[in-house]
Write a protein that holds these residues in place. Structure first.
Motif, PDB file in Angstrom:
ATOM      1  N   VAL A 214       0.848  -1.200   0.000  1.00  0.00           N
ATOM      2  CA  VAL A 214       0.000   0.000   0.000  1.00  0.00           C
ATOM      3  C   VAL A 214       0.877   1.242   0.000  1.00  0.00           C
ATOM      4  N   ARG A 215       0.554   2.149  -0.911  1.00  0.00           N
ATOM      5  CA  ARG A 215       1.275   3.421  -0.981  1.00  0.00           C
ATOM      6  C   ARG A 215       0.530   4.551  -0.290  1.00  0.00           C
ATOM      7  N   ARG A 216      -0.788   4.543  -0.405  1.00  0.00           N
ATOM      8  CA  ARG A 216      -1.584   5.634   0.188  1.00  0.00           C
ATOM      9  C   ARG A 216      -3.053   5.243   0.151  1.00  0.00           C
ATOM     10  N   PHE A 217      -3.849   5.974   0.924  1.00  0.00           N
ATOM     11  CA  PHE A 217      -5.297   5.838   0.871  1.00  0.00           C
ATOM     12  C   PHE A 217      -5.865   6.921  -0.048  1.00  0.00           C
ATOM     13  N   VAL A 218      -6.903   6.573  -0.762  1.00  0.00           N
ATOM     14  CA  VAL A 218      -7.529   7.518  -1.691  1.00  0.00           C
ATOM     15  C   VAL A 218      -8.272   8.591  -0.896  1.00  0.00           C
ATOM     16  N   GLY A 219      -7.925   9.864  -1.177  1.00  0.00           N
ATOM     17  CA  GLY A 219      -8.631  10.984  -0.563  1.00  0.00           C
ATOM     18  C   GLY A 219      -8.240  11.287   0.857  1.00  0.00           C
ATOM     19  N   ILE A 220      -7.136  10.695   1.346  1.00  0.00           N
ATOM     20  CA  ILE A 220      -6.699  10.901   2.726  1.00  0.00           C
ATOM     21  C   ILE A 220      -5.235  11.321   2.714  1.00  0.00           C
ATOM     22  N   SER A 221      -4.874  12.271   3.567  1.00  0.00           N
ATOM     23  CA  SER A 221      -3.498  12.749   3.612  1.00  0.00           C
ATOM     24  C   SER A 221      -2.540  11.630   4.025  1.00  0.00           C
ATOM     25  N   LYS A 222      -1.295  11.790   3.663  1.00  0.00           N
ATOM     26  CA  LYS A 222      -0.287  10.781   3.985  1.00  0.00           C
ATOM     27  C   LYS A 222      -0.189  10.555   5.485  1.00  0.00           C
ATOM     28  N   TYR A 223      -0.223  11.642   6.265  1.00  0.00           N
ATOM     29  CA  TYR A 223      -0.107  11.527   7.724  1.00  0.00           C
ATOM     30  C   TYR A 223      -1.269  10.720   8.300  1.00  0.00           C
ATOM     31  N   ASP A 224      -2.497  11.103   7.960  1.00  0.00           N
ATOM     32  CA  ASP A 224      -3.662  10.383   8.473  1.00  0.00           C
ATOM     33  C   ASP A 224      -3.716   8.968   7.926  1.00  0.00           C
ATOM     34  N   GLY A 225      -3.326   8.807   6.655  1.00  0.00           N
ATOM     35  CA  GLY A 225      -3.336   7.486   6.051  1.00  0.00           C
ATOM     36  C   GLY A 225      -2.405   6.517   6.749  1.00  0.00           C
ATOM     37  N   GLN A 226      -1.237   7.009   7.159  1.00  0.00           N
ATOM     38  CA  GLN A 226      -0.300   6.133   7.860  1.00  0.00           C
ATOM     39  C   GLN A 226      -0.871   5.678   9.193  1.00  0.00           C
ATOM     40  N   LYS A 227      -1.567   6.570   9.888  1.00  0.00           N
ATOM     41  CA  LYS A 227      -2.198   6.189  11.158  1.00  0.00           C
ATOM     42  C   LYS A 227      -3.265   5.113  10.929  1.00  0.00           C
ATOM     43  N   LEU A 228      -4.064   5.292   9.883  1.00  0.00           N
ATOM     44  CA  LEU A 228      -5.082   4.297   9.574  1.00  0.00           C
ATOM     45  C   LEU A 228      -4.455   2.968   9.180  1.00  0.00           C
ATOM     46  N   PHE A 229      -3.425   3.035   8.356  1.00  0.00           N
ATOM     47  CA  PHE A 229      -2.741   1.807   7.930  1.00  0.00           C
ATOM     48  C   PHE A 229      -2.208   1.038   9.138  1.00  0.00           C
ATOM     49  N   ASP A 230      -1.518   1.744  10.024  1.00  0.00           N
ATOM     50  CA  ASP A 230      -0.953   1.088  11.205  1.00  0.00           C
ATOM     51  C   ASP A 230      -2.054   0.479  12.075  1.00  0.00           C
TER      52      ASP A 230
END
Length: 306
Positions: A214-230
């Motif tokens: 996964v590189r990123r979530f669609v429509g979500i900032s990188k910072y918030d996306g990393q928190k969601l991914f983790d």
């Protein structure tokens, strides 16, 4: 698909559950492409139930036999970027002596394309005297045990997967690893959007589609996306959702690539480890809302250079 139990279908064959949520060993069976339709159906049923199944003592298999067995579960498909073993349709060799062959990060195979493989069949060819285990996680159980608000959030999310991912997820990647990924694994760069939750086409279960591709979530900032991914990955890889296999030479492991992630433990130092994998073509994932995954980018480096 029938629900014939292997241990009722084949004399002496036993299915031994390895953990509560994932994994079963199928004992006292010699796998081949000549097994009956009923036995193949029962193996598939065990795979759907346990997500990963293990077979000991299959040293009689060569590459052709390996592929003949895998072919009983669907159409064999080659890896999008890696060369197949000579004389085979889909076989790739992961040799620790060559760069890029220690997959010590959590992933589902080939999610950087839309219709990634549905089943993988992996054979232990050279196994080190210590270390080199593989760990699998059950992404259906991970979703099922999420709190309901997190399930609803996951249902709405989409993520971009790519084979051109950050080398930092590879831990102590060597220069050979980096060169291998530059020259072979990413010679064609893909980016594909998948729903974070797909509906399994055979069981109807909802499974999480994430992992370190996964590189990123669609429509979500990188910072918030990393928190969601983790957050979601921590549920997928929670110990109670996993099973660990201690390889012996000649072992064969099958897993449902639509409902699992796996991690090859890189704890065997300079010992030699070789495994070979055949894969069966999969379906394009469908979200809970009925939308299909889509590949957005497919670019070869030669095309980029020109």
């Amino acid at each position: 698909m029938s629900k014939t139990k292997l241990n009722n279908n084949v004399t002496g064959v036993k299915v031994i559950q390895r953990a509560a949520r994932i994994g079963a060993e199928v004992a006292n069976i010699k796998i081949s492409g000549d097994l009956s339709e009923e036995t193949i159906g029962a193996i598939n049923d065990a795979l759907l139930e346990h997500k990963v199944v293990f077979f000991r003592d299959q040293s009689h298999l060569d590459d052709a036999d390996h592929e003949r067995f895998a072919l009983r579960f669907g159409r064999l498909v080659a890896h999008p970027t890696m060369a197949v073993t000579k004389g085979t349709t889909s076989m790739i060799e992961l040799d620790s002596a060559r760069g890029g062959s220690r997959a010590d990060f959590w992933h589902t195979d080939v999610t950087f394309v839309d219709a990634y493989p549905k089943i993988a069949v992996l054979r232990g060819v050279v196994i080190p005297p210590f270390g080199g285990d593989t760990v699998w996680s059950n992404t259906a159980a991970a979703y099922l045990w999420l709190p309901k608000p997190l399930q609803r959030l996951a249902d709405e999310l989409w993520a971009v997967h790519s084979n051109a991912y950050d080398y930092t997820v590879m831990g102590n990647a060597s220069q050979a690893d980096r060169q291998h990924f530059d020259e072979i694994y990413t010679r064609t760069v893909y980016e594909t959007e998948h729903p974070v939750v797909r509906v399994h086409p055979e069981t109807g279960e909802r499974t999480l589609v994430l992992g370190d591709l996964v590189r990123r979530f669609v429509g979500i900032s990188k910072y918030d996306g990393q928190k969601l991914f983790d957050l979601f990955q921590s549920h997928i890889t929670a110990p109670e959702n996993t099973v660990r296999w201690n390889w012996k030479q000649g072992d064969v492991v099958m897993w449902d690539n639509r409902a699992t992630q796996h991690y090859a433990v890189n704890d065997y130092g300079d010992q030699h480890r070789v495994v070979r994998r055949a894969v069966i073509d999969g379906e394009v994932p469908v979200s809970v809302e009925g939308r299909h995954s889509v590949t957005r980018i497919k670019v070869t480096k030669q095309a980029q250079a020109s």
